[in-house]
Design an enzyme around this catalytic site. Sequence first.
Site, PDB file in Angstrom:
ATOM      1  N   CYS A 240      -5.439   1.932  -4.840  1.00 16.86           N
ATOM      2  CA  CYS A 240      -4.915   2.609  -3.658  1.00 16.86           C
ATOM      3  C   CYS A 240      -5.793   3.829  -3.370  1.00 16.86           C
ATOM      4  O   CYS A 240      -5.567   4.902  -3.918  1.00 16.86           O
ATOM      5  CB  CYS A 240      -3.470   3.034  -3.894  1.00 16.86           C
ATOM      6  SG  CYS A 240      -2.695   3.776  -2.454  1.00 16.86           S
TER       7      CYS A 240
ATOM      8  N   ASP B 229       2.051 -10.236  -2.384  1.00 17.46           N
ATOM      9  CA  ASP B 229       3.132  -9.277  -2.211  1.00 17.46           C
ATOM     10  C   ASP B 229       4.527  -9.860  -2.414  1.00 17.46           C
ATOM     11  O   ASP B 229       5.487  -9.111  -2.599  1.00 17.46           O
ATOM     12  CB  ASP B 229       3.067  -8.662  -0.809  1.00 17.46           C
ATOM     13  CG  ASP B 229       1.842  -7.769  -0.619  1.00 17.46           C
ATOM     14  OD1 ASP B 229       1.155  -7.493  -1.619  1.00 17.46           O
ATOM     15  OD2 ASP B 229       1.586  -7.353   0.521  1.00 17.46           O
TER      16      ASP B 229
ATOM     17  N   CYS C  83       0.832  -1.208   0.000  1.00 16.76           N
ATOM     18  CA  CYS C  83       0.000   0.000   0.000  1.00 16.76           C
ATOM     19  C   CYS C  83       0.862   1.251   0.000  1.00 16.76           C
ATOM     20  O   CYS C  83       1.043   1.916   1.024  1.00 16.76           O
ATOM     21  CB  CYS C  83      -0.960   0.026   1.181  1.00 16.76           C
ATOM     22  SG  CYS C  83      -2.226   1.312   0.987  1.00 16.76           S
TER      23      CYS C  83
END
Length: 310
Positions: free
Chosen positions: A242, A198, A61
Amino acid sequence: LVVAPGLMLDWHGIEGLVETLGRNGVTSNYRADLAPYTAELVRDLGRGRAVFTQPPMPIKCAGAPQKAMYLSADLWRKAGRLRDMQIDFFSAGAVLFGVKDYVPALMRQVKRYGINLHLQHTITRIDGPSRTAWFTRTAPDGAKSEIEVQFDMIHVVPPQKSPDFLRVSPLADAAGWLDVDAGTLRHRSFKHVYGLGDACNAPNAKTAAAARKQAPVVAHNLLKDMGLIRAPDAVYDGYGSCPLTVERGRVLLAEFGYGGRLMPSFPAWLIDGTKPSRLAWLLKERILPLIYWKGMLKGREWLARPRLAD
């Protein structure tokens, strides 16, 4: 094998940070238990210097370091204290945000709050009792120097890396991330290994929205390689989201894919993702939490059907 371990927050990657977290004005919302301390610092700081940091990419993020800063500045503005605050944002990156279409709107927020922007500054160590942090500054010609910064409060985002077991395995690339094809998410060297989330080295934003889009791609290609379905490969397009909160009540809904291509979920007349809006705030506050906790990554992504290769 499907490899999806996420990444690690490297709190020890900044000298002195672990010893002072949660004390001496040092906090980080990347640890959930410290969020109340962040709120306490912001609420109680009447004047002084507030420092916010962002480490080198990749991080999960990428907008989160800025969200903490904008929300803090908005609180100080509404309390009439902004004029007595010095706000500094030290980012290891060369730009404010990695997708250029969103930078103008974010720069307006930086100017609105009077934030001092310091790009290509990486925090390396911190001393809580003396309220001092040290940064490595990289000049345009590549030369490096160290600067010392005093603070009254500092919000630190730790550097981030792949898990230890992955970094030392044959599955990792030279930087330690899972080495996958950016489209099929199939491992580049081991055809029966797949990755998502991720830990992958695909050049996408590390967000839950990305994992949600990747999961059906991996499921499809795994079933195809097992011979259980006949179809072309599914291809991930790099989608990530985002929602950048720039003040209480307004969000810039950034949605983008590989190469910085904008990939909005809504028509511009409803939500223009390049501009902060009240509707995007309501989406983030009221709707996305329900989708996040109840609807995502539950075994079937109804609204994330994978695209098949031509």
